[in-house]
Design a protein around this motif. Structure first.
Motif, PDB file in Angstrom:
ATOM      1  N   GLY A 134       0.846  -1.196   0.000  1.00 10.37           N
ATOM      2  CA  GLY A 134       0.000   0.000   0.000  1.00 10.37           C
ATOM      3  C   GLY A 134       0.877   1.239   0.000  1.00 10.37           C
ATOM      4  O   GLY A 134       2.051   1.187  -0.358  1.00 10.37           O
ATOM      5  N   GLY A 135       0.289   2.366   0.419  1.00 14.59           N
ATOM      6  CA  GLY A 135       1.031   3.614   0.461  1.00 14.59           C
ATOM      7  C   GLY A 135       1.101   4.250  -0.918  1.00 14.59           C
ATOM      8  O   GLY A 135       0.465   3.793  -1.869  1.00 14.59           O
ATOM      9  N   SER A 136       1.935   5.282  -1.071  1.00 10.31           N
ATOM     10  CA  SER A 136       1.969   6.050  -2.330  1.00 10.31           C
ATOM     11  C   SER A 136       3.010   5.534  -3.322  1.00 10.31           C
ATOM     12  O   SER A 136       2.802   5.590  -4.528  1.00 10.31           O
ATOM     13  CB  SER A 136       2.251   7.512  -2.001  1.00 10.31           C
ATOM     14  OG  SER A 136       3.483   7.586  -1.284  1.00 10.31           O
ATOM     15  N   PRO A 144       4.001   2.597  -4.585  1.00  5.46           N
ATOM     16  CA  PRO A 144       3.710   1.626  -5.656  1.00  5.46           C
ATOM     17  C   PRO A 144       2.645   2.074  -6.666  1.00  5.46           C
ATOM     18  O   PRO A 144       2.370   1.355  -7.622  1.00  5.46           O
ATOM     19  CB  PRO A 144       3.206   0.396  -4.874  1.00  5.46           C
ATOM     20  CG  PRO A 144       2.770   0.879  -3.561  1.00  5.46           C
ATOM     21  CD  PRO A 144       3.469   2.168  -3.285  1.00  5.46           C
ATOM     22  N   ASP A 204      -0.724  -5.309   3.802  1.00  5.50           N
ATOM     23  CA  ASP A 204      -1.350  -4.614   4.935  1.00  5.50           C
ATOM     24  C   ASP A 204      -2.461  -3.708   4.415  1.00  5.50           C
ATOM     25  O   ASP A 204      -2.563  -3.458   3.210  1.00  5.50           O
ATOM     26  CB  ASP A 204      -0.328  -3.813   5.749  1.00  5.50           C
ATOM     27  CG  ASP A 204       0.144  -2.558   5.038  1.00  5.50           C
ATOM     28  OD1 ASP A 204       0.321  -1.532   5.726  1.00  5.50           O
ATOM     29  OD2 ASP A 204       0.319  -2.602   3.804  1.00  5.50           O
ATOM     30  N   ARG A 240      -5.254  -0.325   5.719  1.00  5.85           N
ATOM     31  CA  ARG A 240      -5.826   0.584   6.721  1.00  5.85           C
ATOM     32  C   ARG A 240      -7.230   0.076   6.990  1.00  5.85           C
ATOM     33  O   ARG A 240      -7.973  -0.187   6.044  1.00  5.85           O
ATOM     34  CB  ARG A 240      -5.868   2.009   6.176  1.00  5.85           C
ATOM     35  CG  ARG A 240      -4.474   2.572   5.869  1.00  5.85           C
ATOM     36  CD  ARG A 240      -4.020   2.256   4.456  1.00  5.85           C
ATOM     37  NE  ARG A 240      -2.685   2.703   4.209  1.00  5.85           N
ATOM     38  CZ  ARG A 240      -2.355   3.881   3.697  1.00  5.85           C
ATOM     39  NH1 ARG A 240      -3.312   4.725   3.405  1.00  5.85           N
ATOM     40  NH2 ARG A 240      -1.116   4.231   3.512  1.00  5.85           N
ATOM     41  N   ASN A 294      -6.096   0.825   0.835  1.00  6.90           N
ATOM     42  CA  ASN A 294      -5.119   0.295  -0.130  1.00  6.90           C
ATOM     43  C   ASN A 294      -5.833  -0.516  -1.210  1.00  6.90           C
ATOM     44  O   ASN A 294      -5.453  -0.487  -2.381  1.00  6.90           O
ATOM     45  CB  ASN A 294      -4.093  -0.587   0.589  1.00  6.90           C
ATOM     46  CG  ASN A 294      -3.083   0.218   1.370  1.00  6.90           C
ATOM     47  OD1 ASN A 294      -2.827   1.388   1.060  1.00  6.90           O
ATOM     48  ND2 ASN A 294      -2.520  -0.385   2.399  1.00  6.90           N
ATOM     49  N   GLY A 354       6.965  -1.725   0.753  1.00  6.32           N
ATOM     50  CA  GLY A 354       7.505  -0.378   0.798  1.00  6.32           C
ATOM     51  C   GLY A 354       8.333  -0.231   2.065  1.00  6.32           C
ATOM     52  O   GLY A 354       8.538  -1.185   2.809  1.00  6.32           O
ATOM     53  N   LEU A 355       8.799   0.984   2.307  1.00 10.37           N
ATOM     54  CA  LEU A 355       9.602   1.266   3.497  1.00 10.37           C
ATOM     55  C   LEU A 355       9.259   2.664   3.970  1.00 10.37           C
ATOM     56  O   LEU A 355       9.247   3.611   3.157  1.00 10.37           O
ATOM     57  CB  LEU A 355      11.091   1.178   3.151  1.00 10.37           C
ATOM     58  CG  LEU A 355      12.089   1.418   4.280  1.00 10.37           C
ATOM     59  CD1 LEU A 355      12.066   0.284   5.293  1.00 10.37           C
ATOM     60  CD2 LEU A 355      13.503   1.579   3.718  1.00 10.37           C
ATOM     61  N   GLY A 356       8.978   2.789   5.275  1.00 10.53           N
ATOM     62  CA  GLY A 356       8.702   4.109   5.837  1.00 10.53           C
ATOM     63  C   GLY A 356       9.999   4.775   6.289  1.00 10.53           C
ATOM     64  O   GLY A 356      11.006   4.086   6.505  1.00 10.53           O
ATOM     65  N   HIS A 416       9.611   1.294   9.103  1.00  5.46           N
ATOM     66  CA  HIS A 416       8.553   0.272   9.088  1.00  5.46           C
ATOM     67  C   HIS A 416       8.365  -0.279   7.678  1.00  5.46           C
ATOM     68  O   HIS A 416       8.738   0.352   6.692  1.00  5.46           O
ATOM     69  CB  HIS A 416       7.235   0.826   9.628  1.00  5.46           C
ATOM     70  CG  HIS A 416       6.454   1.637   8.665  1.00  5.46           C
ATOM     71  ND1 HIS A 416       6.535   3.013   8.593  1.00  5.46           N
ATOM     72  CD2 HIS A 416       5.592   1.278   7.666  1.00  5.46           C
ATOM     73  CE1 HIS A 416       5.727   3.457   7.654  1.00  5.46           C
ATOM     74  NE2 HIS A 416       5.144   2.431   7.063  1.00  5.46           N
ATOM     75  N   THR A 417       7.789  -1.482   7.591  1.00  4.74           N
ATOM     76  CA  THR A 417       7.367  -2.044   6.314  1.00  4.74           C
ATOM     77  C   THR A 417       6.022  -2.710   6.539  1.00  4.74           C
ATOM     78  O   THR A 417       5.737  -3.115   7.682  1.00  4.74           O
ATOM     79  CB  THR A 417       8.405  -3.009   5.727  1.00  4.74           C
ATOM     80  OG1 THR A 417       8.050  -3.319   4.381  1.00  4.74           O
ATOM     81  CG2 THR A 417       8.543  -4.284   6.547  1.00  4.74           C
ATOM     82  N   ALA A 418       5.194  -2.856   5.522  1.00  7.34           N
ATOM     83  CA  ALA A 418       3.795  -3.231   5.700  1.00  7.34           C
ATOM     84  C   ALA A 418       3.278  -2.371   6.855  1.00  7.34           C
ATOM     85  O   ALA A 418       3.566  -1.167   6.832  1.00  7.34           O
ATOM     86  CB  ALA A 418       3.653  -4.733   5.937  1.00  7.34           C
ATOM     87  N   ARG A 459      -4.618  -0.615  11.715  1.00 12.31           N
ATOM     88  CA  ARG A 459      -4.080  -1.304  10.538  1.00 12.31           C
ATOM     89  C   ARG A 459      -4.245  -2.803  10.694  1.00 12.31           C
ATOM     90  O   ARG A 459      -4.214  -3.331  11.811  1.00 12.31           O
ATOM     91  CB  ARG A 459      -2.580  -0.993  10.382  1.00 12.31           C
ATOM     92  CG  ARG A 459      -2.225   0.466  10.121  1.00 12.31           C
ATOM     93  CD  ARG A 459      -2.609   0.876   8.717  1.00 12.31           C
ATOM     94  NE  ARG A 459      -2.243   2.255   8.406  1.00 12.31           N
ATOM     95  CZ  ARG A 459      -1.171   2.630   7.722  1.00 12.31           C
ATOM     96  NH1 ARG A 459      -0.284   1.727   7.346  1.00 12.31           N
ATOM     97  NH2 ARG A 459      -0.960   3.882   7.429  1.00 12.31           N
ATOM     98  N   LYS A 517      14.212   8.747   2.732  1.00 13.43           N
ATOM     99  CA  LYS A 517      14.296   7.333   3.115  1.00 13.43           C
ATOM    100  C   LYS A 517      15.728   6.776   3.029  1.00 13.43           C
ATOM    101  O   LYS A 517      15.946   5.587   3.219  1.00 13.43           O
ATOM    102  CB  LYS A 517      13.349   6.513   2.245  1.00 13.43           C
ATOM    103  CG  LYS A 517      11.881   6.901   2.464  1.00 13.43           C
ATOM    104  CD  LYS A 517      10.933   6.002   1.752  1.00 13.43           C
ATOM    105  CE  LYS A 517       9.505   6.424   2.021  1.00 13.43           C
ATOM    106  NZ  LYS A 517       8.528   5.596   1.313  1.00 13.43           N
TER     107      LYS A 517
END
Ligand code: 6PG
Length: 239
Positions: free
Chosen positions: A41-43, A45, A69, A71, A81, A142-144, A148-150, A177, A200
Motif C-alpha cells: 500500500g502507500g503512495s 507503488p 497490509d 488501513r 489500499n 515499501g519502506l517508511g 517500518h514495512t507493511a 491497521r 528514506k
C-alpha cells in the motif's frame, strides 16, 4: 536469505515504477498457477500499478492478489489500499486475476484479521508455513522513513508476533491497521522493495544492513530480495 539482496538504482520514481512492473510481469509470465502476489500500500507503488495495468501478455488468470497490509477503513474510503489497487491495477483492460483477496474493511478489526488469516491458510492449503513451499511467489513491500514495512510499525507488539499470519495494529496511525506478520511476510519466493526519496536514505541503509532496531531490518525473507530504489534514496545526487 540476506535482506541486503540485490539493489537496482534507477533515476527516479517513474523509472522505479516502470521497472517494478516489468519485474512483476516477468515473474508472472514464467509462473505456474496459482501465482500468489502480495501487494503493498502507500503512495510509492501507485506508478507501478499503473504500468502493470497496461502491460500485455500477462497471464492474470494465474494470479491471486493479496495485500501485505491495509488501513482498517471501508473499501471505498480514500485511505483504502484495496481501493487504490482497484482503481490503478484492476481497472487495466486485461487485468482479470484468478482471485482478488482484499482485507475486510468493516466489522471489528480483530475479526477482520482472523478472517484474512483463514483465507490465507485455506488458499495455501496448510495451517503451517513450509520453508520449501513459500506462501507467496512475489511480495511487494515499501519502506517508511521510520523503518517500518507493511504495518510492522516501530514499538508495536505485532513485532513480537511469531505464530499468527495476520494481526491488528491498533495504534500508531490515524486508523487501525491490519498487517501480515513476520512469519507470513518472510514466506515469499521473491521480495521486492520499492524505496524512493532522499527522506528514506537512512532507513534504506539500515534496513539493508539488517539493523534489528527498525522493523524492516528484522525481516528475514526466505527467498530472494530485490531493492528497486531511486537515486535520491540511494544517496546519489540527481543529475
Ligand atoms: C501502507 C503501506 C506502508 C508503506 C510505507 C511507505 O499501507 O501505508 O503498506 O508500509 O509501504 O508506509 O509509504 P509511502 O510509499 O507512502 O512512502
Amino acid at each position: 536469505m540476506n535482506i541486503a539482496g540485490e539493489m537496482e538504482v534507477l533515476k527516479d520514481l517513474e523509472a522505479v515504477s516502470a521497472r517494478a512492473a516489468e519485474v512483476i510481469a516477468d515473474r508472472i509470465r514464467s509462473c505456474t498457477a496459482p501465482f500468489r502476489l502480495a501487494l503493498a500500500g502507500g503512495s510509492t507503488p501507485r506508478g507501478c500499478y499503473r504500468h502493470l495495468a497496461q502491460l500485455h501478455q500477462v497471464p492474470w488468470d494465474c494470479v491471486e492478489i493479496y495485500l501485505g497490509d491495509e488501513r482498517f477503513v471501508p473499501h471505498d474510503h480514500p485511505e483504502s489500499n484495496y481501493r487504490m489497487i482497484r482503481e490503478l491495477l484492476l481497472s487495466g483492460p486485461s487485468v482479470q486475476p484468478r482471485g482478488m483477496f482484499a482485507m475486510p474493511g468493516d466489522g471489528d478489526a480483530q475479526s477482520a484479521a482472523q478472517t484474512y488469516e483463514e483465507i490465507l491458510r485455506q488458499q495455501y492449503g496448510s495451517s503451517h508455513l513450509l520453508a520449501q513451499s513459500p506462501l507467496f511467489d512475489l511480495q511487494l513491500l515499501g519502506l517508511g522513513e521510520d523503518g517500518h514495512t507493511a504495518s510492522l510499525l516501530p514499538g508495536q507488539p505485532v513485532l513480537e508476533e511469531c505464530n499468527r499470519w495476520v494481526a491488528v495494529v491498533p495504534d500508531g496511525r490515524p486508523e487501525p491497521r491490519i498487517t501480515l506478520t513476520y512469519p507470513a511476510l518472510e514466506s515469499s519466493r521473491l521480495t521486492v522493495f520499492l524505496v524512493c526519496g532522499a527522506a528514506k536514505k537512512v532507513a534504506l541503509a539500515r534496513a539493508r544492513a539488517g539493523d534489528r532496531t527498525i522493523p524492516a531490518g528484522r525481516l528475514k525473507p526466505q527467498g530472494n530480495v530485490i531493492w528497486l530504489v531511486d537515486r535520491a534514496a540511494a544517496g546519489i545526487d540527481a543529475d
